[in-house]
Design a protein around this motif. Structure first.
Motif, PDB file in Angstrom:
ATOM      1  N   LEU A  27      32.866  20.088  50.588  1.00  0.00           N
ATOM      2  CA  LEU A  27      31.854  19.729  51.587  1.00  0.00           C
ATOM      3  C   LEU A  27      31.801  18.219  51.793  1.00  0.00           C
ATOM      4  CD1 LEU A  27      28.967  22.199  50.709  1.00  0.00           C
ATOM      5  CD2 LEU A  27      30.315  22.135  52.811  1.00  0.00           C
ATOM      6  N   GLY A  28      31.859  17.460  50.703  1.00  0.00           N
ATOM      7  CA  GLY A  28      31.869  16.002  50.824  1.00  0.00           C
ATOM      8  C   GLY A  28      33.077  15.510  51.588  1.00  0.00           C
ATOM      9  N   ASP A  29      34.231  16.130  51.334  1.00  0.00           N
ATOM     10  CA  ASP A  29      35.445  15.725  52.036  1.00  0.00           C
ATOM     11  C   ASP A  29      35.376  16.085  53.509  1.00  0.00           C
ATOM     12  OD1 ASP A  29      38.225  14.671  51.916  1.00  0.00           O
ATOM     13  OD2 ASP A  29      38.658  16.691  52.660  1.00  0.00           O
ATOM     14  N   ILE A  30      34.802  17.238  53.821  1.00  0.00           N
ATOM     15  CA  ILE A  30      34.666  17.632  55.230  1.00  0.00           C
ATOM     16  C   ILE A  30      33.848  16.595  55.989  1.00  0.00           C
ATOM     17  CG2 ILE A  30      33.566  19.310  56.777  1.00  0.00           C
ATOM     18  CD1 ILE A  30      34.483  21.502  54.832  1.00  0.00           C
ATOM     19  N   PHE A  31      32.731  16.174  55.417  1.00  0.00           N
ATOM     20  CA  PHE A  31      31.875  15.213  56.109  1.00  0.00           C
ATOM     21  C   PHE A  31      32.432  13.790  56.061  1.00  0.00           C
ATOM     22  CE2 PHE A  31      28.767  18.623  55.406  1.00  0.00           C
ATOM     23  CZ  PHE A  31      28.382  18.809  56.724  1.00  0.00           C
ATOM     24  N   ARG A  32      33.285  13.492  55.081  1.00  0.00           N
ATOM     25  CA  ARG A  32      33.878  12.159  54.974  1.00  0.00           C
ATOM     26  C   ARG A  32      35.030  11.972  55.956  1.00  0.00           C
ATOM     27  NH1 ARG A  32      34.268  11.360  49.429  1.00  0.00           N
ATOM     28  NH2 ARG A  32      35.681  13.117  49.410  1.00  0.00           N
ATOM     29  N   ASP A  33      35.690  13.068  56.344  1.00  0.00           N
ATOM     30  CA  ASP A  33      36.875  12.998  57.195  1.00  0.00           C
ATOM     31  C   ASP A  33      36.477  12.713  58.640  1.00  0.00           C
ATOM     32  OD1 ASP A  33      39.354  13.144  58.296  1.00  0.00           O
ATOM     33  OD2 ASP A  33      39.714  15.244  57.780  1.00  0.00           O
ATOM     34  N   SER A  34      36.850  11.545  59.120  1.00  0.00           N
ATOM     35  CA  SER A  34      36.489  11.163  60.488  1.00  0.00           C
ATOM     36  C   SER A  34      37.470  11.713  61.522  1.00  0.00           C
ATOM     37  CB  SER A  34      36.424   9.633  60.598  1.00  0.00           C
ATOM     38  OG  SER A  34      37.687   9.082  60.300  1.00  0.00           O
ATOM     39  N   THR A  35      38.580  12.294  61.076  1.00  0.00           N
ATOM     40  CA  THR A  35      39.537  12.843  62.033  1.00  0.00           C
ATOM     41  C   THR A  35      39.128  14.228  62.534  1.00  0.00           C
ATOM     42  OG1 THR A  35      40.913  13.820  60.296  1.00  0.00           O
ATOM     43  CG2 THR A  35      41.432  11.565  60.988  1.00  0.00           C
ATOM     44  N   LEU A  36      38.247  14.907  61.802  1.00  0.00           N
ATOM     45  CA  LEU A  36      37.781  16.221  62.237  1.00  0.00           C
ATOM     46  C   LEU A  36      36.598  16.059  63.182  1.00  0.00           C
ATOM     47  CD1 LEU A  36      37.724  18.247  58.889  1.00  0.00           C
ATOM     48  CD2 LEU A  36      39.444  18.332  60.679  1.00  0.00           C
ATOM     49  N   ASN A  37      36.592  16.861  64.242  1.00  0.00           N
ATOM     50  CA  ASN A  37      35.414  16.813  65.113  1.00  0.00           C
ATOM     51  C   ASN A  37      34.343  17.765  64.570  1.00  0.00           C
ATOM     52  OD1 ASN A  37      35.956  19.443  65.974  1.00  0.00           O
ATOM     53  ND2 ASN A  37      37.027  18.774  67.812  1.00  0.00           N
ATOM     54  N   GLY A  66      45.123  15.041  51.572  1.00  0.00           N
ATOM     55  CA  GLY A  66      44.211  14.248  52.396  1.00  0.00           C
ATOM     56  C   GLY A  66      42.904  13.968  51.670  1.00  0.00           C
ATOM     57  N   MET A  67      42.440  14.947  50.876  1.00  0.00           N
ATOM     58  CA  MET A  67      41.223  14.744  50.078  1.00  0.00           C
ATOM     59  C   MET A  67      41.420  13.573  49.127  1.00  0.00           C
ATOM     60  SD  MET A  67      40.020  18.592  49.009  1.00  0.00           S
ATOM     61  CE  MET A  67      38.629  18.051  48.048  1.00  0.00           C
ATOM     62  N   GLN A  68      42.574  13.541  48.489  1.00  0.00           N
ATOM     63  CA  GLN A  68      42.861  12.470  47.545  1.00  0.00           C
ATOM     64  C   GLN A  68      42.908  11.119  48.252  1.00  0.00           C
ATOM     65  OE1 GLN A  68      46.769  12.587  45.927  1.00  0.00           O
ATOM     66  NE2 GLN A  68      46.366  11.001  44.416  1.00  0.00           N
ATOM     67  N   LYS A  69      43.573  11.055  49.384  1.00  0.00           N
ATOM     68  CA  LYS A  69      43.686   9.785  50.112  1.00  0.00           C
ATOM     69  C   LYS A  69      42.330   9.297  50.594  1.00  0.00           C
ATOM     70  CE  LYS A  69      48.390  10.721  51.568  1.00  0.00           C
ATOM     71  NZ  LYS A  69      49.242  11.179  52.654  1.00  0.00           N
ATOM     72  N   ARG A  70      41.508  10.214  51.121  1.00  0.00           N
ATOM     73  CA  ARG A  70      40.172   9.806  51.591  1.00  0.00           C
ATOM     74  C   ARG A  70      39.299   9.357  50.427  1.00  0.00           C
ATOM     75  NH1 ARG A  70      41.610  13.753  55.098  1.00  0.00           N
ATOM     76  NH2 ARG A  70      40.855  15.463  53.804  1.00  0.00           N
ATOM     77  N   GLY A  71      39.396  10.042  49.295  1.00  0.00           N
ATOM     78  CA  GLY A  71      38.625   9.637  48.121  1.00  0.00           C
ATOM     79  C   GLY A  71      39.027   8.266  47.613  1.00  0.00           C
ATOM     80  N   MET A  72      40.349   8.026  47.586  1.00  0.00           N
ATOM     81  CA  MET A  72      40.833   6.713  47.137  1.00  0.00           C
ATOM     82  C   MET A  72      40.441   5.621  48.118  1.00  0.00           C
ATOM     83  SD  MET A  72      44.550   7.799  45.584  1.00  0.00           S
ATOM     84  CE  MET A  72      45.106   6.123  45.504  1.00  0.00           C
ATOM     85  N   ALA A  73      40.492   5.920  49.408  1.00  0.00           N
ATOM     86  CA  ALA A  73      40.095   4.921  50.411  1.00  0.00           C
ATOM     87  C   ALA A  73      38.613   4.591  50.285  1.00  0.00           C
ATOM     88  CB  ALA A  73      40.406   5.429  51.814  1.00  0.00           C
ATOM     89  N   GLN A  74      37.792   5.614  50.053  1.00  0.00           N
ATOM     90  CA  GLN A  74      36.364   5.366  49.896  1.00  0.00           C
ATOM     91  C   GLN A  74      36.096   4.526  48.650  1.00  0.00           C
ATOM     92  OE1 GLN A  74      33.897   8.762  49.064  1.00  0.00           O
ATOM     93  NE2 GLN A  74      32.078   7.747  49.877  1.00  0.00           N
ATOM     94  N   ALA A  75      36.780   4.841  47.551  1.00  0.00           N
ATOM     95  CA  ALA A  75      36.598   4.059  46.321  1.00  0.00           C
ATOM     96  C   ALA A  75      37.047   2.613  46.526  1.00  0.00           C
ATOM     97  CB  ALA A  75      37.379   4.704  45.178  1.00  0.00           C
ATOM     98  N   ARG A  76      38.166   2.419  47.248  1.00  0.00           N
ATOM     99  CA  ARG A  76      38.655   1.065  47.517  1.00  0.00           C
ATOM    100  C   ARG A  76      37.663   0.291  48.381  1.00  0.00           C
ATOM    101  NH1 ARG A  76      43.289   2.479  49.105  1.00  0.00           N
ATOM    102  NH2 ARG A  76      42.737   2.739  51.287  1.00  0.00           N
TER     103      ARG A  76
END
Length: 126
Positions: A27-37, A66-76
């Motif tokens: 759920l966190g990844d779904i809402f974090r992903d800006s590529t999904l409408n 993609g979950m891993q990349k978004r999580g790492m980007a958020q942490a960075r």
């Protein structure tokens, strides 16, 4: 209750807790992903509600990297924001201001001469 009933109970509690952790990370990844409408996000959530185990498995397989990349980007990003904040607050006072503050504390009797000397040397070392 016998021993194996306890073991079984703890196992199922572990499985349920692990499932909740996976569900919340999805759920966190779904809402974090800006590529999904919004509609795609709503469809994923509807499927998570009505077919939870299968949907979670498909989501992790299809979008796991993609979950891993978004999580790492958020942490960075969070780390960069913290570093910027620390840099902005660390340079807030000059060594002469620190020494003047320490001198006023020494004059008021709040600190000893040894503490003043330590603060002064620390301020001059910057």
């Amino acid at each position: 209750m016998d021993f194996w009933s306890w073991v079984s109970w703890f196992f199922w509690v572990f499985v349920f807790t692990a499932y909740l952790m996976v569900l919340f990370s999805i759920l966190g990844d779904i809402f974090r992903d800006s590529t999904l409408n919004g509609w795609v996000k709503a469809i994923w959530i509807i499927f998570l509600i009505f077919v939870p185990f299968l949907t979670a498995l498909i989501y992790v397989i299809a979008r796991g990297s993609g979950m891993q990349k978004r999580g790492m980007a958020q942490a960075r990003d969070m780390r960069e924001q913290q570093d910027a904040y620390i840099r902005s607050t660390a340079g807030a006072s000059s060594p002469s201001q620190d020494i003047a503050t320490a001198k006023s504390l020494l004059d008021s009797g709040a600190i000893t001469q040894a503490e003043f000397d330590a603060l002064k040397s620390k301020a001059l070392a910057r």
